[in-house]
Design a protein around this motif. Structure first.
Motif, short mmCIF file in Angstrom:
data_model
loop_
_atom_site.label_atom_id
_atom_site.label_comp_id
_atom_site.label_asym_id
_atom_site.label_seq_id
_atom_site.Cartn_x
_atom_site.Cartn_y
_atom_site.Cartn_z
N ARG A 96 0.82 -1.20 0.00
CA ARG A 96 0.00 0.00 0.00
C ARG A 96 0.85 1.26 0.00
O ARG A 96 1.98 1.27 0.48
CB ARG A 96 -0.91 0.02 1.23
N ARG A 97 0.31 2.31 -0.54
CA ARG A 97 0.95 3.62 -0.48
C ARG A 97 0.93 4.13 0.95
O ARG A 97 -0.01 3.88 1.70
CB ARG A 97 0.23 4.61 -1.39
N ASP A 123 -5.06 3.40 -4.77
CA ASP A 123 -3.68 3.12 -5.12
C ASP A 123 -3.55 2.72 -6.58
O ASP A 123 -2.63 3.14 -7.29
CB ASP A 123 -3.13 1.98 -4.24
N VAL A 124 -4.50 1.88 -7.04
CA VAL A 124 -4.49 1.44 -8.43
C VAL A 124 -4.64 2.63 -9.37
O VAL A 124 -3.92 2.76 -10.37
CB VAL A 124 -5.61 0.40 -8.68
N GLU A 166 -3.96 5.83 -8.81
CA GLU A 166 -2.78 6.70 -8.79
C GLU A 166 -1.60 6.06 -9.50
O GLU A 166 -0.86 6.74 -10.24
CB GLU A 166 -2.43 7.03 -7.34
N ASP A 167 -1.40 4.75 -9.30
CA ASP A 167 -0.31 4.06 -9.99
C ASP A 167 -0.54 4.05 -11.50
O ASP A 167 0.41 4.18 -12.28
CB ASP A 167 -0.17 2.63 -9.47
N GLU A 204 0.21 7.47 -12.94
CA GLU A 204 1.65 7.74 -12.93
C GLU A 204 2.45 6.69 -13.70
O GLU A 204 3.67 6.70 -13.69
CB GLU A 204 2.13 7.80 -11.47
N ASN A 205 1.72 5.78 -14.35
CA ASN A 205 2.36 4.74 -15.16
C ASN A 205 3.31 3.86 -14.33
O ASN A 205 4.39 3.48 -14.76
CB ASN A 205 3.13 5.35 -16.33
N LYS A 206 2.88 3.52 -13.11
CA LYS A 206 3.71 2.73 -12.20
C LYS A 206 3.19 1.31 -11.97
O LYS A 206 3.76 0.57 -11.18
CB LYS A 206 3.82 3.44 -10.85
N LEU A 207 2.12 0.92 -12.64
CA LEU A 207 1.58 -0.41 -12.43
C LEU A 207 2.50 -1.46 -13.02
O LEU A 207 2.96 -1.34 -14.17
CB LEU A 207 0.18 -0.54 -13.05
N ASP A 208 2.76 -2.50 -12.25
CA ASP A 208 3.61 -3.61 -12.69
C ASP A 208 2.89 -4.37 -13.80
O ASP A 208 1.76 -4.83 -13.64
CB ASP A 208 3.87 -4.54 -11.50
#
Length: 534
Positions: free
Chosen positions: A399-400, A419-420, A422-423, A426-430
């Motif tokens: 979690r953030r 969290d999903v 925002e990720d 920001e293009n941070k999803l795995d």
């Protein structure tokens, strides 16, 4: 005319939350109406009744020469001198009812037919066979979803949870097909051809993602409009809204009645002269739109209403909600880790809370431990065993850190879906956890990638609507708290509009009832023995 429908329709207004939907209806049904000066009959099925109710008032229809609104499936008197507009779903039941109006003795002079979605060839051919000479217009307007708020939609299908998650379901495939069709009409209405991603290790999310991607490809192949994939659609399973949220919308949902069709609450209050008044909290109430996602303690206006709602939760609710927050977050209000969740749970079980409240607390306890051991179950005196399954209790997501966020003690929990969002922005999803069903071009960076179709931006609101757009679809239901997250992320990012949707809206009690109905075997009964100290 159905007088009950007429009275409901006349006061349910939702124009500002679904301007895209309203535009689509105006560009087709209403525009065609204007071509003729004669008065017409409007005939709706249950779904299109709700849909049209979300977009306009009866007075709007009357101004377009629509004099009567009728139910497709109810007995109707023939009006052979009038033309009829049929706005309906492309189902066999609807088409059969339409054919029955014209097959033997026509009830109306002519028919203008509008489908919410693609009409299968067999149904279309049946209509041509029996009614061709009466049909003046037949169009598909691609709008089989239900706008709820400016950034929220549903598929108006509360039964989807049962159909998708029940081990005894016989219509899971059909339900997923229907949801996929509805999502495609959403994308068509928004004029989008998004790339599709889904939560890995979730069979239903993957199946729906495949269906949506294939249907999008087919739709835009037929449409041949050359749209680019510059947005993303994310599909994930539903979370469990077990925690009571104190944002105004959730509190009002529990304390106030709702209208039949939409998320519109009916508030009854006493005026200064002592008389009882009634007000609708909908998209026309700008104060409500502004405050509905805020914590109820932030309301400085509507105070009497807020106080009345809080009285609904006056009986030891603070202790219960504190326990829920501690179990969900894993920390107490001082930020100290909860070392023994059982000590947090037991006071809830020993107090005279409702059975639903106790079950929610027990489930939060189980999730806090990522599953529970047999000895813990025996200590709880349950009527049924709980089986720990590694496949069910997957590892907790990272979690953030929100420890610095300003919040209320009873509202510390933040839905995972934020969290999903925002990720994703920001293009941070795995990509391992969120694989691509279809690739999206490198132009997507989550911070403001725009379409080549973008026009001049007139305002900050337009900036969001013509910039990046993130669509989140949750399989099996969403909570009010998750709906709120879409607005919070949109407001924080500015250049990206987050739209969230699901089959329907969940409440904690509604979710427990859905879970209870999943099977009718011996595992259905869930009892907690309460022992008297006497």
């Amino acid at each position: 005319m159905n007088s009950h429908f007429f009275s409901d329709f006349s006061h349910v207004v939702f124009p500002k939350s679904c301007s895209v939907s309203l535009t689509g209806i105006k560009d087709t049904i209403i525009t065609d109406c204007k071509k003729s000066e004669v008065w017409k009959v409007l005939i709706l099925d249950p779904f299109t009744t709700k849909l049209l109710s979300s977009c306009c008032k009866m007075s709007d229809l009357m101004s377009e020469k629509i004099t009567i609104v009728e139910d497709l499936f109810k007995s109707r008197e023939p009006v052979p001198e009038m033309k009829a507009i049929y706005f309906m779903s492309p189902t066999a039941k609807c088409v059969d009812a339409f054919i029955a109006d014209f097959k033997t003795k026509p009830k109306y002079k002519a028919a203008y037919v509008y489908f919410t979605d693609y009409c299968p060839d067999d149904l279309f051919n049946n209509m041509k066979m029996y009614c061709a000479k009466y049909i003046r217009v037949c169009k598909e307007i691609n709008m089989s979803f239900m706008p709820q708020e400016a950034q929220v939609f549903t598929c108006d299908n509360p039964g989807a949870f049962q159909s998708i998650y029940s081990p005894k379901s016989q219509d899971k495939k059909k339900t997923l097909e229907t949801l996929a069709d509805q999502l495609v009409t959403l994308c068509a209405t928004l004029d989008e051809y998004p790339g599709v991603r889904y939560k890995n290790n979730m069979v239903n999310a993957k199946a729906l993602a495949e269906l949506v991607d294939n249907k999008l490809a087919k739709h835009y192949e037929l449409d041949d409009s050359g749209k680019k994939k510059v947005r993303h659609l994310y599909i994930l399973k539903c979370s469990f809204p077990l925690i009571f949220s104190f944002n105004s919308q959730t509190v009002y949902c529990a304390a106030l009645p709702r209208t039949n069709y939409l998320v519109v609450f009916v508030a009854r209050y006493k005026a200064k002269d002592g008389s009882e008044k009634q007000a609708l909290l909908n998209e026309d109430d700008m104060l409500w739109v502004k405050l509905r996602h805020k914590h109820i303690a932030d309301k400085t206006i509507h105070l009497q209403l807020a106080e009345d709602c809080m009285q609904h939760f006056a009986n030891n609710v603070e202790k219960l909600c504190k326990a829920e927050q501690d179990l969900a977050v894993g920390l107490d209000v001082e930020g100290v880790k909860v070392k023994d969740p059982m000590r947090t749970l037991l006071p809830v079980l020993l107090n005279p809370y409702s059975t639903h409240d106790k079950i929610r607390a027990v489930l939060l306890y189980i999730f806090s431990l990522n599953g529970t051991a047999n000895f813990s179950c025996r200590r709880l005196n349950w009527g049924v065993p709980i089986i720990t399954s590694p496949s069910f209790f997957s590892r907790k997501p990272t979690r953030r850190d929100r420890s610095q966020d300003q919040t209320y003690n009873l509202s510390r929990w933040t839905p995972v879906i934020k969290d999903v969002m925002e990720d994703a922005v920001e293009n941070k999803l795995d990509t391992t956890e969120w694989p691509h069903q279809s690739e999206c071009p490198a132009a997507w960076n989550g911070s403001g990638a725009v379409s080549a179709r973008q026009k001049h931006k007139a305002s900050s609101q337009d900036d969001r609507r013509t910039g990046s757009r993130l669509i989140i679809f949750v399989v099996g239901g969403i909570s009010y708290s998750e709906m709120r997250c879409a607005y919070e992320v949109t407001q924080a990012v500015k250049s990206c509009e987050v739209i969230i949707g699901s089959s329907h809206i969940l409440t904690p009690t509604g979710l427990l009832n859905d879970i209870k109905a999943l099977s009718k075997g011996p595992m259905e009964t869930f009892t907690i023995e309460e022992r008297s100290n006497a």
